[in-house]
Design a protein around this motif. Structure first.
Motif, PDB file in Angstrom:
ATOM      1  N   PHE A  97       0.070  22.091 -14.652  1.00 31.72           N
ATOM      2  CA  PHE A  97      -0.841  22.819 -13.733  1.00 31.72           C
ATOM      3  C   PHE A  97      -1.845  23.100 -14.846  1.00 31.72           C
ATOM      4  O   PHE A  97      -1.833  23.457 -15.980  1.00 31.72           O
ATOM      5  N   PRO A  98      -3.260  23.421 -14.254  1.00 32.58           N
ATOM      6  CA  PRO A  98      -4.290  23.876 -14.965  1.00 32.58           C
ATOM      7  C   PRO A  98      -4.127  25.181 -15.604  1.00 32.58           C
ATOM      8  O   PRO A  98      -4.521  25.469 -17.027  1.00 32.58           O
ATOM      9  N   GLU A  99      -3.442  26.125 -14.995  1.00 28.27           N
ATOM     10  CA  GLU A  99      -3.299  27.367 -15.934  1.00 28.27           C
ATOM     11  C   GLU A  99      -2.183  27.177 -17.011  1.00 28.27           C
ATOM     12  O   GLU A  99      -2.431  27.955 -18.177  1.00 28.27           O
ATOM     13  N   VAL A 144      -7.138  34.425 -15.336  1.00 31.70           N
ATOM     14  CA  VAL A 144      -7.224  32.879 -15.521  1.00 31.70           C
ATOM     15  C   VAL A 144      -7.539  32.650 -13.875  1.00 31.70           C
ATOM     16  O   VAL A 144      -6.806  33.039 -12.981  1.00 31.70           O
ATOM     17  N   ILE A 145      -8.514  31.824 -13.864  1.00 37.21           N
ATOM     18  CA  ILE A 145      -8.638  31.053 -12.596  1.00 37.21           C
ATOM     19  C   ILE A 145      -8.296  29.505 -12.722  1.00 37.21           C
ATOM     20  O   ILE A 145      -9.124  28.673 -13.373  1.00 37.21           O
ATOM     21  N   SER A 146      -7.430  29.195 -11.875  1.00 42.31           N
ATOM     22  CA  SER A 146      -6.830  27.820 -12.309  1.00 42.31           C
ATOM     23  C   SER A 146      -7.502  27.190 -10.795  1.00 42.31           C
ATOM     24  O   SER A 146      -6.854  27.621  -9.676  1.00 42.31           O
ATOM     25  N   ILE A 147      -7.953  25.995 -11.013  1.00 40.55           N
ATOM     26  CA  ILE A 147      -8.179  25.217  -9.727  1.00 40.55           C
ATOM     27  C   ILE A 147      -8.023  23.770  -9.857  1.00 40.55           C
ATOM     28  O   ILE A 147      -7.975  23.067 -11.007  1.00 40.55           O
ATOM     29  N   LEU A 148      -7.233  23.134  -8.712  1.00 36.24           N
ATOM     30  CA  LEU A 148      -6.768  21.848  -8.437  1.00 36.24           C
ATOM     31  C   LEU A 148      -7.653  21.420  -7.599  1.00 36.24           C
ATOM     32  O   LEU A 148      -8.070  21.887  -6.471  1.00 36.24           O
ATOM     33  N   VAL A 158     -11.439  29.610 -16.695  1.00 34.26           N
ATOM     34  CA  VAL A 158     -11.430  28.816 -15.764  1.00 34.26           C
ATOM     35  C   VAL A 158     -10.723  27.484 -16.188  1.00 34.26           C
ATOM     36  O   VAL A 158     -11.517  27.056 -17.167  1.00 34.26           O
ATOM     37  N   LYS A 159      -9.819  26.950 -15.557  1.00 36.28           N
ATOM     38  CA  LYS A 159      -9.124  25.650 -16.004  1.00 36.28           C
ATOM     39  C   LYS A 159      -9.266  24.937 -14.613  1.00 36.28           C
ATOM     40  O   LYS A 159      -8.558  25.446 -13.586  1.00 36.28           O
ATOM     41  N   THR A 160      -9.661  23.524 -14.626  1.00 35.50           N
ATOM     42  CA  THR A 160      -9.765  22.915 -13.673  1.00 35.50           C
ATOM     43  C   THR A 160      -8.981  21.511 -13.891  1.00 35.50           C
ATOM     44  O   THR A 160      -9.310  21.155 -14.841  1.00 35.50           O
ATOM     45  N   ARG A 161      -8.519  21.205 -12.901  1.00 41.33           N
ATOM     46  CA  ARG A 161      -7.842  19.670 -13.096  1.00 41.33           C
ATOM     47  C   ARG A 161      -8.035  18.896 -11.699  1.00 41.33           C
ATOM     48  O   ARG A 161      -8.132  19.641 -10.710  1.00 41.33           O
ATOM     49  N   SER A 162      -7.989  17.418 -11.458  1.00 43.06           N
ATOM     50  CA  SER A 162      -7.935  16.815 -10.426  1.00 43.06           C
ATOM     51  C   SER A 162      -6.420  16.340  -9.951  1.00 43.06           C
ATOM     52  O   SER A 162      -6.445  15.878  -8.978  1.00 43.06           O
ATOM     53  N   MET A 176     -23.049  12.471 -17.995  1.00 44.63           N
ATOM     54  CA  MET A 176     -22.076  13.564 -18.319  1.00 44.63           C
ATOM     55  C   MET A 176     -20.705  13.190 -17.781  1.00 44.63           C
ATOM     56  O   MET A 176     -20.479  12.067 -17.022  1.00 44.63           O
ATOM     57  N   THR A 177     -19.798  13.213 -18.518  1.00 47.54           N
ATOM     58  CA  THR A 177     -18.441  12.907 -18.492  1.00 47.54           C
ATOM     59  C   THR A 177     -17.730  13.581 -17.068  1.00 47.54           C
ATOM     60  O   THR A 177     -18.175  14.505 -16.735  1.00 47.54           O
ATOM     61  N   HIS A 178     -16.730  12.806 -16.691  1.00 46.04           N
ATOM     62  CA  HIS A 178     -15.916  13.241 -15.464  1.00 46.04           C
ATOM     63  C   HIS A 178     -15.448  14.537 -15.808  1.00 46.04           C
ATOM     64  O   HIS A 178     -15.495  15.561 -14.842  1.00 46.04           O
ATOM     65  N   ASN A 179     -14.694  14.746 -16.805  1.00 44.71           N
ATOM     66  CA  ASN A 179     -13.986  15.996 -17.176  1.00 44.71           C
ATOM     67  C   ASN A 179     -15.147  17.277 -17.362  1.00 44.71           C
ATOM     68  O   ASN A 179     -14.933  18.182 -16.781  1.00 44.71           O
ATOM     69  N   ARG A 180     -16.423  16.786 -18.023  1.00 47.91           N
ATOM     70  CA  ARG A 180     -17.282  18.082 -17.876  1.00 47.91           C
ATOM     71  C   ARG A 180     -17.836  18.401 -16.501  1.00 47.91           C
ATOM     72  O   ARG A 180     -18.001  19.648 -16.226  1.00 47.91           O
TER      73      ARG A 180
END
Length: 117
Positions: free
Chosen positions: A63-65, A97-101, A53-57, A1-5
């Protein structure tokens, strides 16, 4: 599984737990209609919310959103119309929208209610 997934799945799990703590019941995950997908569909009383849902590291690419495009909004509406008809929903509907960092192995959650209104 990829990191982004993997990161995306972690974000969706964190968003689901967040909504449940707010008293929402999760009705569906990754609901698909044609090419459209809704990450989470939740209900509380007579309110149905369809959640992207948008997630970023990192903020390096914004920003994720900010990654929720007009095209994504259009696809969410398409999937929502099908879902609402399928379950014969006659009450209030909202798109969130749920933005997750993800920082230090913990999610920073920003819940944007009625994101497309």
């Amino acid at each position: 599984m990829t990191h982004n997934r993997h990161l995306g799945q972690q974000g969706e799990a964190a968003a689901e737990a967040f909504l449940q703590r707010q008293g929402f019941e999760i009705l569906d995950r990754n609901y698909r209609y044609r090419r459209a997908e809704v990450d989470l569909i939740a209900k509380k009383d007579k309110l149905l919310i369809l959640v992207e849902v948008k997630t970023r590291s990192t903020h390096a690419f914004g920003f994720p959103e900010e990654a929720v495009s007009a095209r994504k909004e259009e696809m969410l509406h398409l999937a929502a119309e099908h879902y609402l008809e399928k379950i014969n929903w006659q009450h209030e509907v909202r798109f969130d929208v749920i933005s997750i960092l993800w920082r230090n192995h913990q999610p920073e959650i920003l819940h944007i209610e009625d994101a497309f209104h």
